[in-house]
Design an enzyme around this catalytic site. Structure first.
Site, PDB file in Angstrom:
ATOM      1  N   ILE A  57      11.662  -0.510  -7.515  1.00 59.17           N
ATOM      2  CA  ILE A  57      12.681  -0.563  -6.455  1.00 59.17           C
ATOM      3  C   ILE A  57      13.184  -1.993  -6.257  1.00 59.17           C
ATOM      4  CG2 ILE A  57      13.222   0.061  -4.060  1.00 59.17           C
ATOM      5  CD1 ILE A  57      10.813   1.937  -4.071  1.00 59.17           C
TER       6      ILE A  57
ATOM      7  N   LYS B 177       6.803 -12.970 -11.114  1.00 61.27           N
ATOM      8  CA  LYS B 177       7.534 -11.850 -10.477  1.00 61.27           C
ATOM      9  C   LYS B 177       8.871 -12.338  -9.906  1.00 61.27           C
ATOM     10  CE  LYS B 177       6.497  -8.121  -7.171  1.00 61.27           C
ATOM     11  NZ  LYS B 177       5.506  -7.521  -6.276  1.00 61.27           N
TER      12      LYS B 177
ATOM     13  N   PHE C 128       7.144  -9.060  -1.930  1.00 58.39           N
ATOM     14  CA  PHE C 128       5.781  -9.454  -1.586  1.00 58.39           C
ATOM     15  C   PHE C 128       4.926  -9.225  -2.820  1.00 58.39           C
ATOM     16  CE2 PHE C 128       4.585 -10.201   2.949  1.00 58.39           C
ATOM     17  CZ  PHE C 128       5.873 -10.400   3.410  1.00 58.39           C
TER      18      PHE C 128
ATOM     19  N   ASP D  92       2.980   2.027  -9.061  1.00 60.26           N
ATOM     20  CA  ASP D  92       3.698   1.788 -10.318  1.00 60.26           C
ATOM     21  C   ASP D  92       3.876   3.089 -11.103  1.00 60.26           C
ATOM     22  OD1 ASP D  92       3.915  -0.911  -9.851  1.00 60.26           O
ATOM     23  OD2 ASP D  92       1.964  -1.364 -10.742  1.00 60.26           O
TER      24      ASP D  92
ATOM     25  N   LYS E  10      -4.583  23.880  -5.665  1.00 59.92           N
ATOM     26  CA  LYS E  10      -5.669  22.895  -5.743  1.00 59.92           C
ATOM     27  C   LYS E  10      -6.388  22.994  -7.087  1.00 59.92           C
ATOM     28  CE  LYS E  10      -9.890  21.529  -3.455  1.00 59.92           C
ATOM     29  NZ  LYS E  10     -10.957  21.931  -2.548  1.00 59.92           N
TER      30      LYS E  10
ATOM     31  N   PRO F 184      10.246   4.118 -10.566  1.00 64.15           N
ATOM     32  CA  PRO F 184      11.286   3.079 -10.606  1.00 64.15           C
ATOM     33  C   PRO F 184      10.777   1.799  -9.934  1.00 64.15           C
ATOM     34  CG  PRO F 184      12.002   5.007  -9.309  1.00 64.15           C
ATOM     35  CD  PRO F 184      10.622   5.290  -9.782  1.00 64.15           C
TER      36      PRO F 184
ATOM     37  N   ASN G 222      -3.024   3.706  -2.171  1.00 63.14           N
ATOM     38  CA  ASN G 222      -3.569   2.345  -2.186  1.00 63.14           C
ATOM     39  C   ASN G 222      -3.940   1.944  -0.758  1.00 63.14           C
ATOM     40  OD1 ASN G 222      -1.211   0.892  -0.935  1.00 63.14           O
ATOM     41  ND2 ASN G 222      -0.188   1.810  -2.712  1.00 63.14           N
TER      42      ASN G 222
END
Ligand SMILES: Cc1cc2nc3c(=O)[nH]c(=O)nc-3n(C[C@H](O)[C@H](O)[C@H](O)COP(=O)(O)O)c2cc1C
Length: 400
Positions: A304, A335, A321, A275, A285, A302, A209
């Site tokens: 966390i 959340k 966050f 996720d 490869k 998991p 990400n």
């Protein structure tokens, strides 16, 4: 604040503003500090050892090689000092420090110094604006050196512009503030995660990400500067004066956070943890030949943050966050509740010039009573201090 029992090294380089250091030393000694001076050989062209040893009531250090001492002076001086202040910091010495060069006693002590270092540069305005010098300044700031920027005005070289040494009182105040800052979170153990996890598909590909880790690293730096005992679990490989554990995948981060959590007072999770991860890691490869499509099956990682919040004691605080591109506050509130967090820091990643990968951010902190505190767009380094001050209820302290 008294500076009694504080051991401070004043490093002086070959700049015309070195004559102003005498006034700073006088102020420090008057307030109880034990001051030792290290000169670069070039600084001796500008200021005498006699003046400095008289003002500090201590010997002045300059020579790198002293056969009378069994322990090299750059190590014993570095070990026995609370704070190093380089004033004036010449362009030359700034360049050496930023590149790990240790070719005299002063630069060697700086390299061996593990506590805080403050630099007050002074130079001609064109030198100050030189892009290499600016890069060096930025590099030093990224490595936790505090820069007291030069001021604008008439310069000794006849130019007018930015380059004049900051006012002596400003430098003195920054030194006092540094000692005050160190007490704010002293004794607190803070565990922070930063960066984006990488979930490998094969030896060359991964699911990742855009998280740069900048916000988490800024919070870790700020916590360290406030005197906390910091452990940073990071996907970014960095060198810091506090403990950094490098992890790559969500599972590695999970194991590391689990290992540190029981001894932490506060967990702040800024990392963007994947996720899902691929079910299988293909050890060779994956080739595109004879394939029109590729299906990668994913399995859930998991959670966390949720797991740590579920086992936290009454004394522990867990801060999450949340980066969202729509309905930011609604998702953040959800959340906060679902994961039983003490605080959530929400940021809108759809806005330009802030959030992921940017040096800036704009966030809203929500506490468990749903009270919201909005922090305007600003540098992540500034935000980091504000976030810590809100979480730890630190009042009336301006980093200045
Ligand atoms: C009169 C004079 C004034 C100087 N003032 C400065 C200054 O204010 N800032 C600076 O970076 N260099 C200044 N320099 C250049 C430094 O002395 C030079 O770069 C030197 O190599 C610095 O050595 P050091 O960093 O080891 O002390 C000056 C040189 C002269 C001759």
């Amino acid at each position: 604040m008294s500076l009694k029992n504080k051991k401070i090294i004043i490093g002086i380089t070959g700049g015309i503003a070195s004559y102003k250091v005498c006034e700073l030393i006088r102020l420090l000694v008057k307030n109880g500090a034990d001051v030792r001076v290290i000169l670069t050989p070039n600084a001796k062209e500008f200021i005498t050892e006699t003046t400095l040893s008289t003002l500090t009531k201590n010997p002045v250090y300059c020579e790198q090689f002293n056969p009378k001492e069994w322990k090299p002076e750059h190590i014993s001086l570095a070990d026995d000092t609370d704070l190093f202040v380089l004033v004036p910091a010449s362009a030359n010495t700034i360049g050496k420090i930023a590149n790990g060069i240790c070719d005299n006693l002063l630069t060697s002590v700086v390299a061996a110094f593990s506590k805080d270092i403050i630099l007050a540069p002074a130079m001609n305005c064109n030198m100050w604006e030189n892009s290499f010098i600016q890069q060096n300044i930025k590099k030093l700031e990224q490595h936790n050196y505090q820069i007291i920027r030069p001021e604008s005005g008439n310069l000794a070289c006849g130019y007018e512009g930015v380059g004049r040494l900051a006012d002596v009182q400003t430098i003195f105040d920054a030194i006092v503030k540094n000692f005050e800052k160190k007490k704010l979170l002293s004794g607190k153990k803070i565990l922070i995660t930063a960066g984006g996890t990488k979930e490998p598909i094969d030896p060359v590909r991964y699911i990742g990400n855009h998280s740069s880790g900048k916000m988490g690293i800024a919070i870790a730096d700020a916590a360290y500067n406030y005197g906390a005992d910091v452990a940073l679990v990071s996907t970014v490989d960095i060198n810091k004066p506090y403990s950094v554990v490098k992890t790559n995948t969500a599972l590695e981060m999970y194991e590391s956070v689990k290992g540190h959590f029981s001894s932490a007072d506060v967990l702040i999770m800024t990392a963007a943890v994947a996720d899902f991860r691929p079910v299988d890691f293909c050890k060779n490869k994956i080739k595109k030949e004879k394939k029109d499509a590729l299906v990668v099956e994913l399995v859930k990682n998991p959670d966390i943050l949720k797991e740590m919040a579920a086992i936290k004691t009454l004394q522990q605080t867990v801060v999450g966050f949340c980066a969202e591109s729509e309905n930011v506050t609604d998702y953040a509130l959800k959340k906060l509740d679902e994961k039983n967090l003490d605080f959530i820091v929400a940021n809108d990643i759809s806005l330009p010039d802030r959030g992921f990968n940017s040096d800036y951010n704009e966030v809203t902190i929500i506490d468990k009573n749903k009270k919201q505190y909005k922090l305007a767009k600003q540098a992540k380094q500034e935000l980091a201090y504000l976030i810590l001050r809100y979480i730890f209820k630190i009042k009336d302290f301006d980093n200045g």
